[in-house]
Design an enzyme around this catalytic site. Structure first.
Site, PDB file in Angstrom:
ATOM      1  N   ARG A 108     -13.193  13.397  14.902  1.00 27.05           N
ATOM      2  CA  ARG A 108     -13.373  13.282  16.426  1.00 27.05           C
ATOM      3  C   ARG A 108     -13.307  14.637  17.024  1.00 27.05           C
ATOM      4  NH1 ARG A 108      -9.721   8.299  17.259  1.00 27.05           N
ATOM      5  NH2 ARG A 108      -8.612   9.230  15.507  1.00 27.05           N
ATOM      6  N   LYS A 156      -5.864   2.991   0.532  1.00 28.24           N
ATOM      7  CA  LYS A 156      -4.905   1.475   1.114  1.00 28.24           C
ATOM      8  C   LYS A 156      -4.441   1.695   2.483  1.00 28.24           C
ATOM      9  CE  LYS A 156      -0.256   2.662   0.686  1.00 28.24           C
ATOM     10  NZ  LYS A 156       1.299   2.037   0.218  1.00 28.24           N
ATOM     11  N   ASP A 188      -5.400   3.802  -5.607  1.00 30.91           N
ATOM     12  CA  ASP A 188      -4.068   3.320  -5.614  1.00 30.91           C
ATOM     13  C   ASP A 188      -3.589   4.665  -6.593  1.00 30.91           C
ATOM     14  OD1 ASP A 188      -1.587   2.680  -6.313  1.00 30.91           O
ATOM     15  OD2 ASP A 188      -2.081   0.616  -6.108  1.00 30.91           O
ATOM     16  N   HIS A 189      -2.957   5.719  -5.658  1.00 30.96           N
ATOM     17  CA  HIS A 189      -2.467   6.759  -6.348  1.00 30.96           C
ATOM     18  C   HIS A 189      -1.586   6.693  -7.499  1.00 30.96           C
ATOM     19  CE1 HIS A 189       0.823   6.676  -3.364  1.00 30.96           C
ATOM     20  NE2 HIS A 189       1.317   7.289  -4.315  1.00 30.96           N
ATOM     21  N   LYS A 195      -1.329   8.417 -11.867  1.00 30.03           N
ATOM     22  CA  LYS A 195       0.046   9.217 -12.438  1.00 30.03           C
ATOM     23  C   LYS A 195      -0.114   9.040 -13.960  1.00 30.03           C
ATOM     24  CE  LYS A 195       2.966   8.192  -8.597  1.00 30.03           C
ATOM     25  NZ  LYS A 195       3.149   9.613  -8.147  1.00 30.03           N
ATOM     26  N   GLU A 226      13.386   4.217  -3.073  1.00 29.38           N
ATOM     27  CA  GLU A 226      13.206   5.634  -2.006  1.00 29.38           C
ATOM     28  C   GLU A 226      14.575   5.891  -1.376  1.00 29.38           C
ATOM     29  OE1 GLU A 226       9.798   6.453   0.176  1.00 29.38           O
ATOM     30  OE2 GLU A 226       8.825   4.567  -0.650  1.00 29.38           O
ATOM     31  N   ASP A 241       3.268  -2.975   1.809  1.00 23.50           N
ATOM     32  CA  ASP A 241       3.192  -1.502   1.680  1.00 23.50           C
ATOM     33  C   ASP A 241       3.293  -1.026   0.303  1.00 23.50           C
ATOM     34  OD1 ASP A 241       2.822   1.062   2.855  1.00 23.50           O
ATOM     35  OD2 ASP A 241       4.933   1.530   2.282  1.00 23.50           O
ATOM     36  N   HIS A 244       0.834  -1.093  -5.336  1.00 27.04           N
ATOM     37  CA  HIS A 244       1.411  -0.275  -6.334  1.00 27.04           C
ATOM     38  C   HIS A 244       2.301  -1.004  -7.394  1.00 27.04           C
ATOM     39  CE1 HIS A 244       0.461   2.834  -3.553  1.00 27.04           C
ATOM     40  NE2 HIS A 244       1.284   2.946  -2.990  1.00 27.04           N
ATOM     41  N   LYS A 295      13.965   1.082   0.946  1.00 27.59           N
ATOM     42  CA  LYS A 295      14.300   2.410   1.609  1.00 27.59           C
ATOM     43  C   LYS A 295      15.502   2.569   1.792  1.00 27.59           C
ATOM     44  CE  LYS A 295       9.927   3.193   3.209  1.00 27.59           C
ATOM     45  NZ  LYS A 295       9.045   4.303   2.700  1.00 27.59           N
ATOM     46  N   LYS A 315      15.743   8.517  -5.196  1.00 24.30           N
ATOM     47  CA  LYS A 315      14.314   8.303  -5.467  1.00 24.30           C
ATOM     48  C   LYS A 315      13.779   7.991  -6.987  1.00 24.30           C
ATOM     49  CE  LYS A 315       9.675  10.718  -4.804  1.00 24.30           C
ATOM     50  NZ  LYS A 315       9.065   9.417  -3.999  1.00 24.30           N
TER      51      LYS A 315
END
Lengths: 361, 510
Positions: free
Chosen positions: B58, B165, B194-195, B199, B233, B253, B258, B359, B364
Site C-alpha cells: 500500500r 498461515k 508450513d515452514h 526443515k 519456546e 497457532d 506445525h 511459551k 527453545k
C-alpha cells in the site's frame, strides 16, 4: 618407536602430528580422545589422499584441515615412495578440530603414513587396516595412476577422485580408469576434478536454455568454443564433449579437429578449444549458430559467470555462481554430492577418442 | 523442445522461469525470510533465468527505495552473506507496485506491468503469487486476482498461489478461505506453506522411517509404547506479538498446523511413491484417524491448557501472560497446551501421542521422541529406576537438529549392572551448517511445481475439524475445562504432568 632417519623431508613430517608406532595407531587414537572429554569425534566417510610426491605433503596436510572442517571423516594421508630403499612404514596421528556450539569441539581423526620402498600390497594393507569400519572409502589419488593402483585396492573404493589436469599422459590414465571400472562391474564411482571445474558452467548453460525461445534455437548450434587456461585442456574437452553430446552429436573421428555429427537433422557441431596462458581454468563457453549465440564467460577475480544469449530479437543477460577452483573447494564439492554419478564415466569413451586425436604420449 | 542440458544435471525438479508477486511486500516476512531466501537460491545458481519479484503493497515508494530496503535486510539476514555483484544483478529483477489490496485498478495495472515484463522477456512467463499480507486480505486479493484475469497463466504457462498461515481460525473460516482460493486457483496450483515441513529434520523423518530397515518393522503398537512431540519456546510476547497471539492461542497457532504436520510424518503409512499427492494422501489419513475429543469431559481428560504467570527464564524476570503487552488482562487464551491423542488405525491402536507446546518454557526446543516398549523380562538385577527406562529414539527438529537413540548397556565392572547411554547424531557436526533455510526449499518447490511439502486442503480442514471440538469445549460449554497456570521458566503446569503420570508415563526431560 621407529628410529628416525636423516630424511630431507623430516621437517615436513613434524607437522603431521604425533608419530606413533604403526601397530599402535588405534591405541594412540583412543588415548587422544580420552585425553579431552570436551572433544566429539565425527565421521561419515573414510577419506584417503594418496600421493607419491613428497612435495605434496604440506599442501595435503593443509587441505585435510580445510576438508574436514566441512566433511566429518577419518582422514588418511598416504605418502608412498616406492623407489625409496627398503620397505618401511611410519605413521602419525592428529586430531583436526573445530569449535561447535561454543562449548564443545568436534574433531576428525587424521592418520598419516609414509610408505617407503613398498608395493601395491603394502598400500592396501595400510589402507585396509586403518579404515573406520562400515563407512565408505573415498580415495583422492593424486597424479598418475601408478602400479600401486590395482584391482584389490580399487575394488574396495566406493568413490575414486582423480584430477586429469595433473596427468602427463591422459590416454593411459583413461585406459586404467576404464579397466578399473569394468573390473568393478561398473560399480566404481569415478570423479574427476576437471569435470567438477565445469559444474557451474554446465548449470548456467542449462539455466540459459530453460527459456523456450532460447531452447528452440539449439538445433541451429554449429560451433562450440571453449577458452581455458593452460593445463586445463581435459576440462575443456570434457565440457565440449558433454555439450555436443547433449545436442545429439557423435564424434566423427574421420574428420579433422573435433567434429560431431548430429544423430538427428541439423548442422554438424565443431568443438574448438582456445588455450590462454593463465586465468581461470575455464574462462568462456560459446555456442554459435545461425541467428543464435550464447556466451558464458567469467571475468578475472569474479565469483560469478555472466550468461549472455541472443536468438533473433530475444536477449538475456544473467549472472550465476562460478565454479570453485581451490582443491579444498573442489573436493568439498565432490563430497557434498551424495550418490554416485555415472555421467562422467559415460563420457570417458568420447574423451578417450578426443584425447587420442591430439596424440597419446 | 526439452532442455537437453537440464536432464543430466539436477537431482530435483528445476524451478521454472517466473515472476513472483508478493502481497504485503513491505512486511517483516518479505524482509527477513522471502528476499534472503530468493537471494540465496540465486547464490546457489538455482534461480531460474529472467526471474522477477514484484512487491505489491500500500505504501508509495519507487523501485529504488524498495530495493535498497531489501538490500539492507538481505545484508542482515542472508544465510550465505551478501555479495554486491550478485545483488546488483538480482536486484534488477525487483520491482515495486503500489496499490491497496482492495482496489481492482491496482490489479489491472499489475497485469499491465506483468505483461510488459513478459514482452521484454520475449516470452510469457509463469506467475507465482505469494500472500504474505495479513489474513483478512486473503479473500479480497483472491477475488481481485480473478477479476483482473491474473489467476490463469498464459498459454502453456502456470499461475500459482502460496498462502502463509493461518489457513483460517476454525473449520468454517478455513473452508470459506479454501473456497475462495479454489475459486481463483486450482487446488493443484495452491501451495499452503508450513515452514516446519521445509526443515531438513522434518524431511528426514520419512528417510529415517522408510529407508532404514531397522526402524519401520518396529514402528507400530507392538513395539512402541508412546510418542511425545514437544515444541517449547523460551520467549513470551516480545515484539508486540501478543496482539495476534491472544486472538489465536497455542492450539491454533502451533498444534493445528506445525505439530499436526510432524504427527502425520511420524504416524503415516509408507506412501506408494513420492509424488505430492501420494505423500499427502497418507498424511491426511492420520489426521482423519485421530480419535475425536467430543465434549468438555473428553477434552478435560485429554487436553490441558494453561497460561504462564510471572517467573524467570534464563535468570531474567518475566511477567505473567495476562500482564504482557497487547494481551487482554482477562484473556482466556492458552499459551501452553498438552494433548493426549489416539490414532485409530491398526498400526497405532493403544499408542498415545502426547503433544505439548508452550511459551516461556525453560528452553527453545522442538523434538519428537518415540518411546519403545520395555522388554517383557529383564534377567539382570538392577535398580527399579533403570528397569523402568525404555529405548527412546529422539528426532530433534530444532535447534541442534539431529537424532539420538537411548539404550541400556552393561556398566563396566565385575557386577552385571546397567547404565543408560545415548547414541547421538548431530546434523551440524557431521554435515556442517550448510543446510538451506526452510523457505529456500519451499520457494524452490513452489517454483518447480512440487507440492509435497505443502499442506493440502483436506489436511487443513480435517485438522481444523479436530481442533474445533476442543475450542468448543473450552469456549462454548457450560462447564469448560479449567485454564491451568505455570510459572514462567517451568516445564508447564502440574496438570500436564498428571496427564502422563495417570498413564504411568512422564514427559521426556529435555
Amino acid at each position: 618407536m621407529p628410529t628416525a632417519t636423516a630424511d630431507p623431508a623430516e621437517e615436513a613430517f613434524a607437522q603431521l602430528g604425533m608419530e606413533v608406532p604403526l601397530a599402535q595407531v588405534d591405541k594412540e587414537l583412543k588415548k587422544l580422545w580420552e585425553a579431552d572429554n570436551a572433544k566429539t569425534r565425527a565421521s561419515l566417510i573414510n577419506f584417503a589422499i594418496y600421493s607419491e610426491e613428497i612435495a605434496n605433503l604440506g599442501r595435503n596436510n593443509a587441505l585435510l584441515d580445510g576438508i574436514t572442517a566441512q566433511h566429518a571423516c577419518r582422514a588418511l594421508m598416504i605418502l608412498s615412495r616406492p623407489t625409496q630403499g627398503q620397505p618401511r612404514a611410519r605413521a602419525w596421528i592428529n586430531a583436526l578440530c573445530r569449535p561447535y556450539q561454543g562449548q564443545q569441539t568436534v574433531c576428525c581423526e587424521q592418520i598419516s603414513f609414509l610408505l617407503d620402498g613398498g608395493d601395491a600390497a603394502q598400500v592396501q594393507n595400510i589402507v585396509f587396516a586403518h579404515l573406520d569400519s562400515d563407512l565408505p572409502l573415498v580415495v583422492w589419488w593424486q597424479g598418475t595412476l601408478t602400479r600401486n593402483f590395482e584391482e584389490r585396492l580399487s575394488s574396495r573404493i566406493a568413490t575414486l577422485i582423480v584430477d586429469s589436469a595433473t596427468w602427463a599422459n591422459p590416454c593411459a590414465e583413461i585406459d586404467v580408469l576404464t579397466d578399473a571400472r569394468e573390473h568393478s562391474g561398473e560399480k566404481l564411482d569415478i570423479r574427476d576434478l576437471s569435470w567438477t571445474r565445469s559444474h557451474f558452467v554446465r548449470l548456467a548453460l542449462a539455466a540459459c536454455f530453460q527459456d523456450q525461445v532460447a531452447c528452440a534455437s539449439l538445433p541451429r548450434v554449429e560451433e562450440i568454443t571453449i577458452r581455458h587456461a593452460k593445463g586445463h585442456r581435459v576440462a575443456a574437452l570434457l565440457l565440449g564433449a558433454w555439450v555436443a553430446q547433449r545436442l545429439g552429436g557423435v564424434l566423427d573421428e574421420s574428420l579433422p579437429g573435433f567434429q560431431f555429427r548430429r544423430k538427428t537433422a541439423g548442422p554438424d557441431i565443431s568443438v574448438t578449444l582456445e588455450e590462454m596462458a593463465d586465468g581461470h581454468a575455464l574462462q568462456s563457453l560459446s555456442l554459435n549458430g545461425k541467428d543464435m549465440t550464447a556466451v558464458i564467460s567469467r571475468d578475472a577475480n569474479s565469483p560469478y559467470v555472466h550468461v549472455c544469449g541472443s536468438c533473433g530479437d530475444h536477449r538475456q543477460d544473467e549472472i550465476f555462481p562460478a565454479d570453485v577452483e581451490s582443491e579444498t573447494e573442489l573436493i568439498s564439492e565432490q563430497l557434498s554430492r551424495a550418490g554416485g554419478t555415472t555421467l562422467y564415466s559415460s563420457m570417458l569413451p568420447t574423451l578417450r577418442k578426443m584425447v587420442g586425436k591430439s596424440g597419446c604420449a | 523442445m526439452e532442455n537437453p542440458f537440464q536432464e543430466t544435471l539436477f537431482q530435483r525438479n528445476r524451478a521454472e522461469p517466473c515472476t513472483v508477486v508478493i502481497f504485503g511486500a513491505t512486511g517483516d516476512l518479505t524482509h527477513r525470510k522471502l528476499i534472503p531466501a530468493f537471494y540465496n537460491i540465486a547464490a546457489c545458481g538455482d534461480l531460474p533465468p529472467q526471474f522477477k519479484v514484484v512487491g505489491f503493497a500500500r505504501r508509495d515508494k519507487p523501485d529504488e527505495v524498495f530495493r535498497s530496503e531489501l538490500e539492507a535486510a538481505n545484508r542482515k539476514h542472508s544465510r550465505q552473506g551478501h555479495n554486491d555483484e550478485l545483488w546488483a544483478t538480482f536486484a534488477q529483477g525487483i520491482h515495486y507496485h503500489r496499490s491497496e489490496f482492495q482496489d481492482l485498478e491496482g490489479y489491472k495495472s499489475l497485469k499491465v506491468l506483468l505483461d510488459q515484463y513478459d514482452q521484454e522477456r520475449g516470452t510469457p512467463a509463469n506467475r507465482l503469487f505469494y500472500l504474505a499480507s495479513a489474513p483478512e486480505f486473503f479473500e479480497p486479493i483472491m477475488q481481485l486476482l480473478r477479476e483482473a484475469g491474473l489467476n490463469e497463466g498464459a498459454e502453456g504457462k502456470w499461475a500459482r498461489v502460496v498462502c502463509e498461515k493461518p489457513f483460517g481460525k476454525d473449520l468454517a473460516s478455513a473452508r470459506k478461505l479454501n473456497d475462495t482460493v479454489n475459486a481463483t486457483f486450482d487446488e493443484s496450483d495452491t501451495y499452503r506453506i508450513d515452514h516446519y515441513l521445509g526443515k531438513e529434520t522434518a524431511q528426514n523423518i520419512m528417510v529415517l522411517r522408510f529407508a532404514n530397515a531397522l526402524f519401520e518393522p518396529n514402528w507400530n503398537n507392538r513395539y512402541i509404547d508412546h510418542v511425545q512431540i514437544t515444541c517449547a519456546e523460551n520467549l513470551g510476547m516480545e515484539g508486540g506479538r501478543g496482539g495476534y497471539y491472544d486472538t489465536a492461542g497455542a492450539l491454533r497457532d502451533m498444534v493445528q498446523n506445525h505439530l499436526f504436520q510432524l504427527l502425520s510424518l511420524v504416524a503415516m503409512e509408507p506412501p506408494t511413491d513420492l509424488s505430492a499427492d501420494s505423500v499427502r494422501d497418507e498424511k491426511v489419513k492420520v489426521i482423519r484417524a485421530l480419535r475425536p475429543l467430543i465434549g468438555p469431559e473428553a477434552v478435560a481428560q485429554n487436553v490441558i491448557r494453561a497460561q504462564y504467570r510471572a517467573g524467570s527464564v534464563d535468570g531474567v524476570q518475566r511477567v505473567g501472560y495476562r500482564e504482557e503487552d497487547r494481551v487482554n488482562p482477562e484473556s482466556k487464551t492458552e499459551c501452553y497446551v498438552a494433548l493426549r491423542l489416539m490414532i485409530d488405525t491398526w498400526r497405532w491402536q493403544g499408542v498415545p501421542f502426547y503433544i505439548r507446546v508452550g511459551k516461556q518454557l525453560p528452553k527453545k526446543a522442538t523434538e519428537i521422541s518415540v518411546h519403545f516398549k520395555k522388554p517383557p523380562q529383564v534377567p539382570f538385577a538392577t535398580s527399579k529406576l533403570l528397569l523402568n527406562s525404555e529405548n527412546t529414539l529422539v528426532i530433534r527438529i530444532q535447534p541442534d537438529e539431529g537424532i539420538a537413540l537411548r539404550i541400556l548397556c552393561k556398566q563396566p565392572g565385575q557386577a552385571l549392572s546397567m547404565q543408560q547411554v545415548k547414541m547421538d547424531f548431530h546434523y551440524s557436526s557431521s554435515f556442517g551448517n550448510a543446510s538451506p533455510e526452510a523457505y529456500e526449499r519451499l520457494l524452490l518447490d513452489a517454483m518447480a511445481g512440487d507440492a509435497t511439502l505443502f499442506a493440502r486442503r483436506d489436511e487443513v480442514e480435517n485438522a481444523w475439524k479436530f481442533i474445533d471440538e476442543i475450542q468448543k469445549a473450552w469456549h462454548k460449554s457450560d462447564a469448560p475445562p479449567p485454564m491451568c497456570e505455570y510459572p514462567a521458566g517451568s516445564w508447564g503446569p502440574v496438570e500436564a504432568d498428571n496427564l502422563l503420570s495417570a498413564d504411568g508415563r512422564e514427559w521426556r526431560l529435555l
